[in-house]
Design a protein around this motif. Sequence first.
Motif, mmCIF file in Angstrom:
data_model
loop_
_atom_site.group_PDB
_atom_site.id
_atom_site.type_symbol
_atom_site.label_atom_id
_atom_site.label_comp_id
_atom_site.label_asym_id
_atom_site.label_seq_id
_atom_site.Cartn_x
_atom_site.Cartn_y
_atom_site.Cartn_z
ATOM 1 N N THR A 38 0.830 -1.200 0.000
ATOM 2 C CA THR A 38 0.000 0.000 0.000
ATOM 3 C C THR A 38 0.869 1.256 0.000
ATOM 4 O O THR A 38 2.030 1.229 0.423
ATOM 5 C CB THR A 38 -0.926 0.034 1.228
ATOM 6 O OG1 THR A 38 -0.126 0.056 2.424
ATOM 7 C CG2 THR A 38 -1.839 -1.181 1.260
ATOM 8 N N ARG A 79 -3.614 3.895 -1.182
ATOM 9 C CA ARG A 79 -3.644 3.418 -2.563
ATOM 10 C C ARG A 79 -2.988 2.050 -2.594
ATOM 11 O O ARG A 79 -2.022 1.807 -1.868
ATOM 12 C CB ARG A 79 -2.917 4.408 -3.471
ATOM 13 C CG ARG A 79 -3.045 4.114 -4.953
ATOM 14 C CD ARG A 79 -2.644 5.333 -5.781
ATOM 15 N NE ARG A 79 -1.263 5.736 -5.509
ATOM 16 C CZ ARG A 79 -0.209 5.215 -6.120
ATOM 17 N NH1 ARG A 79 -0.352 4.240 -7.008
ATOM 18 N NH2 ARG A 79 1.004 5.641 -5.828
ATOM 19 N N PRO A 88 -1.468 -0.317 -5.362
ATOM 20 C CA PRO A 88 -1.115 -0.628 -6.750
ATOM 21 C C PRO A 88 -1.131 -2.136 -7.001
ATOM 22 O O PRO A 88 -0.685 -2.930 -6.176
ATOM 23 C CB PRO A 88 0.309 -0.074 -6.887
ATOM 24 C CG PRO A 88 0.461 0.903 -5.756
ATOM 25 C CD PRO A 88 -0.373 0.361 -4.649
ATOM 26 N N GLY A 89 -1.669 -2.537 -8.140
ATOM 27 C CA GLY A 89 -1.616 -3.937 -8.550
ATOM 28 C C GLY A 89 -2.353 -4.898 -7.649
ATOM 29 O O GLY A 89 -1.865 -5.991 -7.365
ATOM 30 N N GLY A 103 -7.378 5.789 -10.099
ATOM 31 C CA GLY A 103 -6.627 4.543 -10.159
ATOM 32 C C GLY A 103 -6.477 4.006 -11.567
ATOM 33 O O GLY A 103 -7.260 4.335 -12.466
ATOM 34 N N ARG A 104 -5.467 3.164 -11.739
ATOM 35 C CA ARG A 104 -5.293 2.438 -12.991
ATOM 36 C C ARG A 104 -5.986 1.086 -12.876
ATOM 37 O O ARG A 104 -6.274 0.610 -11.782
ATOM 38 C CB ARG A 104 -3.807 2.233 -13.274
ATOM 39 C CG ARG A 104 -3.019 3.524 -13.449
ATOM 40 C CD ARG A 104 -1.532 3.225 -13.537
ATOM 41 N NE ARG A 104 -1.068 2.546 -12.323
ATOM 42 C CZ ARG A 104 0.172 2.112 -12.153
ATOM 43 N NH1 ARG A 104 1.067 2.252 -13.120
ATOM 44 N NH2 ARG A 104 0.522 1.511 -11.028
ATOM 45 N N ASP A 123 -5.649 -1.510 -9.880
ATOM 46 C CA ASP A 123 -5.278 -0.861 -8.628
ATOM 47 C C ASP A 123 -6.429 -0.909 -7.630
ATOM 48 O O ASP A 123 -7.606 -0.863 -8.003
ATOM 49 C CB ASP A 123 -4.907 0.607 -8.857
ATOM 50 C CG ASP A 123 -3.541 0.788 -9.494
ATOM 51 O OD1 ASP A 123 -2.839 -0.231 -9.676
ATOM 52 O OD2 ASP A 123 -3.187 1.933 -9.804
#
Length: 318
Positions: free
Chosen positions: A122, A131, A133-134, A271-272, A275
């Motif tokens: 995180t 956040r 990621p992945g 976010g992507r 994510d």
Amino acid sequence: LQAEGRASRQGDLAAMSELGHRLLVGDRAPLSPQHAMPLLIEAMKAGEPRALARGAALTAGGAYVQQGWEGALQLLGQAAAAGDVSARGQLTCLQPAGAPAADWATMASRVPLAEWLQPAATVALHEKVQRVPGLAPLPVCDWLMGRAVGRLQPALVYDSVDRKVEVHSMRTNTMAMYDYATLDVVQFLVQARMALTCGYRIQHFEHPTILHYRVGEQITPHFDFIDAKARDYAKQIEEMGQRMITFLLYLNDAYEGGETTFPELGIVNRGRAGDGFFFINAHPDLSPDRRMLHTGSPPTAGEKWIVTQFISSKALRP
């Protein structure tokens, strides 16, 4: 219901599975898991594909049966081999990148459980906002979006002050809702990774929702907690617990705009695909944290898809 009951008693496996699914959640039938499970188990033993897939999901979630990931995947492999389209889609999206073609049992055995069953890293944006990621691989995101197509309905809002669930002008997007008759193994794996990442057991999770925003669709500033201004606030907290955490999984990034914004904290997040993002709605004593006002801005181009997962302070099931 009567026709399905007669067909079930005559050994019609598809009718047996259908009736079990309906009794499991009270869909045009009484809510009766104690009657649903024997029907589903009998259909599973006879190799009925849909019942095997449902057994896999319930085993993954530990709902009405003993929880077990390896057992869930074995059942999913059996469902896929028996021809269940959903089971085949789930196993396909859960394969390691670059894995060669194989039979369904092999595909079930090589799902990377060790990767799913560990916390994700995180990045703190605030003491109460993280956040992730992945959180999930892109094939899983694509699978979840595909599952929601055809299930979308006008998004609902829970008003804790008046204790109503309703369509409201503050939210103009659409949503797909799930229950124990529709949740799949992939969704339970996502929940498990979320649970390990934020520190709450999966038993505290409400059923997940997939949200879909077209251009111009949004949700205006709001809170996710149970509001202390509600007349029966103490009763709601006792019955449902406080909505401590909101956890998002971004399913795509082919859109413009659509940010999640916290005006009191000065945080704007977009976010992507794959994510995660979560925030804590209340204080440790369960009282609402009014700094957590947030909004979902409308996309200005493309379509936005996300999973929304509310997590309660109270265990909602065993």
